[in-house]
Write an enzyme that holds these catalytic residues in place. Structure first.
Site, PDB file in Angstrom:
ATOM      1  CD  GLU A 165       3.031   1.007   1.656  1.00 29.69           C
ATOM      2  OE1 GLU A 165       1.774   0.669   1.027  1.00 29.69           O
ATOM      3  OE2 GLU A 165       2.916   1.849   2.575  1.00 29.69           O
TER       4      GLU A 165
ATOM      5  CG  HIS B 210      -1.436  -0.826   1.132  1.00 28.93           C
ATOM      6  ND1 HIS B 210      -0.793   0.384   1.817  1.00 28.93           N
ATOM      7  CD2 HIS B 210      -2.772  -0.920   1.298  1.00 28.93           C
ATOM      8  CE1 HIS B 210      -1.584   0.617   2.778  1.00 28.93           C
ATOM      9  NE2 HIS B 210      -2.639  -0.120   2.698  1.00 28.93           N
TER      10      HIS B 210
ATOM     11  CG  ASP C 266      -1.153  -5.356   7.919  1.00 30.32           C
ATOM     12  OD1 ASP C 266      -2.228  -5.339   8.750  1.00 30.32           O
ATOM     13  OD2 ASP C 266      -1.295  -4.749   6.878  1.00 30.32           O
TER      14      ASP C 266
ATOM     15  CG  ASN D 227      -0.363   2.569  -1.655  1.00 35.20           C
ATOM     16  OD1 ASN D 227      -1.125   1.941  -1.213  1.00 35.20           O
ATOM     17  ND2 ASN D 227       0.784   2.910  -0.956  1.00 35.20           N
TER      18      ASN D 227
END
Ligand code: PGA
Length: 252
Positions: free
Chosen positions: A150, A145, A74, A143
């Site tokens: 997400e 991810h 990313d 979280n």
């Protein structure tokens, strides 16, 4: 110690340094078998120790990157490559500038592209044209991810643009002078792009990740915990330090 959960091999190491060494061993094993292979890299604090080990191996001539192709998971968007917060900058500082990789074989989403959708399509095509990723390194967010996928109501498939969640922005603020400087959007490989890798190496350390590690390995497979999809991959190695493994020990 090594364990098996579903298809996944789980290795628990004493601390961050041992986790990094073990991850480097696994990486080197694949690279020695496929020196001209395609390797997926991740940013974040977790893999920095692994990258240091790989740099040492390269300097000792025990690991050769000269034929390898790389794809990063990313990149923030928009961001200039020269910005010291870009993931390109991170990778150059923490790995690429210190190993014998060929610059033209490095692929990172272009944070300066004019059109985010075109960049996503072109990145996905480049992964496909390379023959696919042999080994993908991953970290996991607080979280759940992976990359910047997400938690949401579906598993995004291909490389795509994404709005970062507040929790990710807060987690990444530690790398910036102020939270206002953290970009709010990014380009990330999708879940299909990641799951298409022939093998996956996930590294996790620290007590703060113990809860999400348990959910990822033993919880339902749900896009609310994107990393839970790894339960379905046939060839995953998860390397944890003792702290990150705290909540799963009694389940192994
Ligand atoms: P970290 O990030 O290694 O800095 O904890 C991991 C991630 O967000 O994927």
């Amino acid at each position: 110690m090594d364990y098996k959960v579903k298809n996944m091999r789980i290795c628990i190491e004493k601390d961050y340094s041992e986790m990094s060494k073990k991850a480097a061993e696994v990486f080197a094993c694949v690279m020695k078998e496929t020196p001209s292979g395609v390797f997926g890299f991740a940013t974040g604090g977790t893999p920095v120790g692994l990258y240091k080990e790989l740099i040492d191996m390269n300097k000792n001539n025990t690991l050769d990157f000269s034929e390898a192709t790389t794809f990063n998971l990313d990149e923030y968007f928009p961001i200039k490559a020269s910005n010291n917060q870009s993931y390109r900058y991170f990778m150059e500082e923490n790995l690429f500038n210190h190993i014998n990789i060929k610059k033209e074989k490095i692929n990172i989403p272009n944070g300066e592209a004019d059109d985010i959708n075109e960049e996503c399509k072109s990145y996905e095509n480049r992964i496909t044209q390379s023959g696919g990723i042999d080994l993908q390194i991953l970290g996991i967010g607080m979280n759940g991810h992976i990359g910047f996928n997400e938690p949401t109501d579906h598993f995004p498939k291909d490389t795509h643009g994404v709005e970062l969640q507040q929790s990710t922005i807060e987690a990444n603020a530690r790398f910036f002078d102020s939270i206002d400087e953290v970009p709010k959007t990014a380009v990330t490989m999708g879940i299909k792009s990641i799951m298409s890798a022939k093998s996956i190496l996930l590294v996790v350390n620290g007590a703060k990740k113990a809860g999400i590690v348990k959910e990822m390995l033993f919880g339902n497979i749900t896009p609310q915990v994107p990393a839970s999809i790894l339960q379905l991959h046939p060839n995953v190695v998860v390397i944890l330090d003792e702290e990150a493994a705290e909540q799963i020990k009694e389940l192994l």
